[in-house]
Scaffold this motif. Structure first.
Motif, PDB file in Angstrom:
ATOM      1  N   TYR A 183       5.440   3.785   1.523  1.00  0.00           N
ATOM      2  CA  TYR A 183       4.970   2.479   1.074  1.00  0.00           C
ATOM      3  C   TYR A 183       4.956   1.514   2.263  1.00  0.00           C
ATOM      4  CZ  TYR A 183       5.035   3.891  -3.784  1.00  0.00           C
ATOM      5  OH  TYR A 183       4.763   4.525  -4.985  1.00  0.00           O
ATOM      6  N   TYR A 184       3.823   0.878   2.440  1.00  0.00           N
ATOM      7  CA  TYR A 184       3.632  -0.040   3.556  1.00  0.00           C
ATOM      8  C   TYR A 184       3.420  -1.462   3.053  1.00  0.00           C
ATOM      9  CZ  TYR A 184       2.707   4.153   6.353  1.00  0.00           C
ATOM     10  OH  TYR A 184       2.802   5.366   6.987  1.00  0.00           O
ATOM     11  N   CYS A 185       4.046  -2.402   3.723  1.00  0.00           N
ATOM     12  CA  CYS A 185       3.826  -3.813   3.460  1.00  0.00           C
ATOM     13  C   CYS A 185       2.685  -4.303   4.349  1.00  0.00           C
ATOM     14  CB  CYS A 185       5.110  -4.574   3.776  1.00  0.00           C
ATOM     15  SG  CYS A 185       5.029  -6.357   3.503  1.00  0.00           S
ATOM     16  N   TYR A 216       0.860  -1.173   0.000  1.00  0.00           N
ATOM     17  CA  TYR A 216       0.000   0.000   0.000  1.00  0.00           C
ATOM     18  C   TYR A 216       0.899   1.226   0.000  1.00  0.00           C
ATOM     19  CZ  TYR A 216      -4.131  -2.759   1.370  1.00  0.00           C
ATOM     20  OH  TYR A 216      -5.171  -3.649   1.409  1.00  0.00           O
ATOM     21  N   ARG A 217       0.308   2.367  -0.321  1.00  0.00           N
ATOM     22  CA  ARG A 217       1.058   3.614  -0.219  1.00  0.00           C
ATOM     23  C   ARG A 217       0.148   4.732   0.251  1.00  0.00           C
ATOM     24  NH1 ARG A 217       2.416   4.742  -6.639  1.00  0.00           N
ATOM     25  NH2 ARG A 217       0.298   5.332  -7.314  1.00  0.00           N
ATOM     26  N   GLN A 218       0.777   5.692   0.922  1.00  0.00           N
ATOM     27  CA  GLN A 218       0.041   6.844   1.436  1.00  0.00           C
ATOM     28  C   GLN A 218       0.841   8.105   1.182  1.00  0.00           C
ATOM     29  OE1 GLN A 218      -1.056   6.561   5.581  1.00  0.00           O
ATOM     30  NE2 GLN A 218      -2.712   8.030   5.299  1.00  0.00           N
ATOM     31  N   ALA A 219       0.284   8.966   0.355  1.00  0.00           N
ATOM     32  CA  ALA A 219       0.909  10.260   0.079  1.00  0.00           C
ATOM     33  C   ALA A 219       0.421  11.279   1.102  1.00  0.00           C
ATOM     34  CB  ALA A 219       0.561  10.712  -1.335  1.00  0.00           C
ATOM     35  N   PRO A 220       1.155  12.359   1.303  1.00  0.00           N
ATOM     36  CA  PRO A 220       0.747  13.372   2.300  1.00  0.00           C
ATOM     37  C   PRO A 220      -0.660  13.878   2.031  1.00  0.00           C
ATOM     38  CG  PRO A 220       2.983  13.773   1.586  1.00  0.00           C
ATOM     39  CD  PRO A 220       2.456  12.682   0.698  1.00  0.00           C
ATOM     40  N   THR A 256       8.166   2.577   4.340  1.00  0.00           N
ATOM     41  CA  THR A 256       9.430   3.053   3.789  1.00  0.00           C
ATOM     42  C   THR A 256       9.123   4.175   2.803  1.00  0.00           C
ATOM     43  OG1 THR A 256      11.492   2.384   2.687  1.00  0.00           O
ATOM     44  CG2 THR A 256       9.479   1.315   1.931  1.00  0.00           C
ATOM     45  N   GLN A 257       9.874   5.256   2.900  1.00  0.00           N
ATOM     46  CA  GLN A 257       9.608   6.448   2.086  1.00  0.00           C
ATOM     47  C   GLN A 257      10.177   6.286   0.686  1.00  0.00           C
ATOM     48  OE1 GLN A 257       7.999   9.571   2.979  1.00  0.00           O
ATOM     49  NE2 GLN A 257       8.146   9.832   0.753  1.00  0.00           N
ATOM     50  N   VAL A 258       9.346   6.589  -0.293  1.00  0.00           N
ATOM     51  CA  VAL A 258       9.777   6.653  -1.697  1.00  0.00           C
ATOM     52  C   VAL A 258       9.518   8.077  -2.183  1.00  0.00           C
ATOM     53  CG1 VAL A 258       9.306   5.884  -4.044  1.00  0.00           C
ATOM     54  CG2 VAL A 258       9.361   4.224  -2.172  1.00  0.00           C
TER      55      VAL A 258
END
Length: 120
Positions: free
Chosen positions: A94-96, A37-41, A114-116
């Motif tokens: 990004y989250y596992c 998954y991912r989370q943007a600001p 972890t930041q991308v």
């Protein structure tokens, strides 16, 4: 219950590539699927890709199809996300995620993220 540790994030220019890794420990025998998954600001956490642990089922969000590839290595209880042709809009944490337990009562476990960052 499983514990998840991600690695592989970083800063990359647009068009570049990164490979994220996630390793599970604990009750890994109970894993049914893993996902990124991912989370943007300022935005919600959204699924990027998922992979079943014992079948060939794979899912990709439309935004990453053709650019990202998810894979797993069951013997190492690991899942990977190869990200190519990165775009600035891929910038996020990004989250596992792992879904574990019997099918009747699946539970989710999360890594720390972890930041991308993709620069234009």
């Amino acid at each position: 219950q499983v514990q998840l540790v991600e690695s592989g994030g970083g800063l990359v220019q647009a068009g570049g590539s990164l490979r994220l890794s996630c390793t599970a420990s604990g009750a890994t025998f109970s894993i049914k699927s893993m996902a990124w998954y991912r989370q943007a600001p300022g935005k919600e956490r959204d699924i990027v890709s998922s992979i079943a642990w014992n079948t060939d089922y794979i899912y990709y969000a439309d935004s990453v199809k053709g650019r990202f590839t998810i894979s797993r290595e069951n013997a190492k209880s690991a899942v990977y996300l190869q990200m190519n042709n990165l775009k600035p809009e891929d910038t996020a944490i990004y989250y596992c995620n792992a879904m574990v337990g019997p099918d009747s009562s699946l539970m989710g476990s999360w890594g720390q993220g972890t930041q991308v960052t993709v620069s234009s």
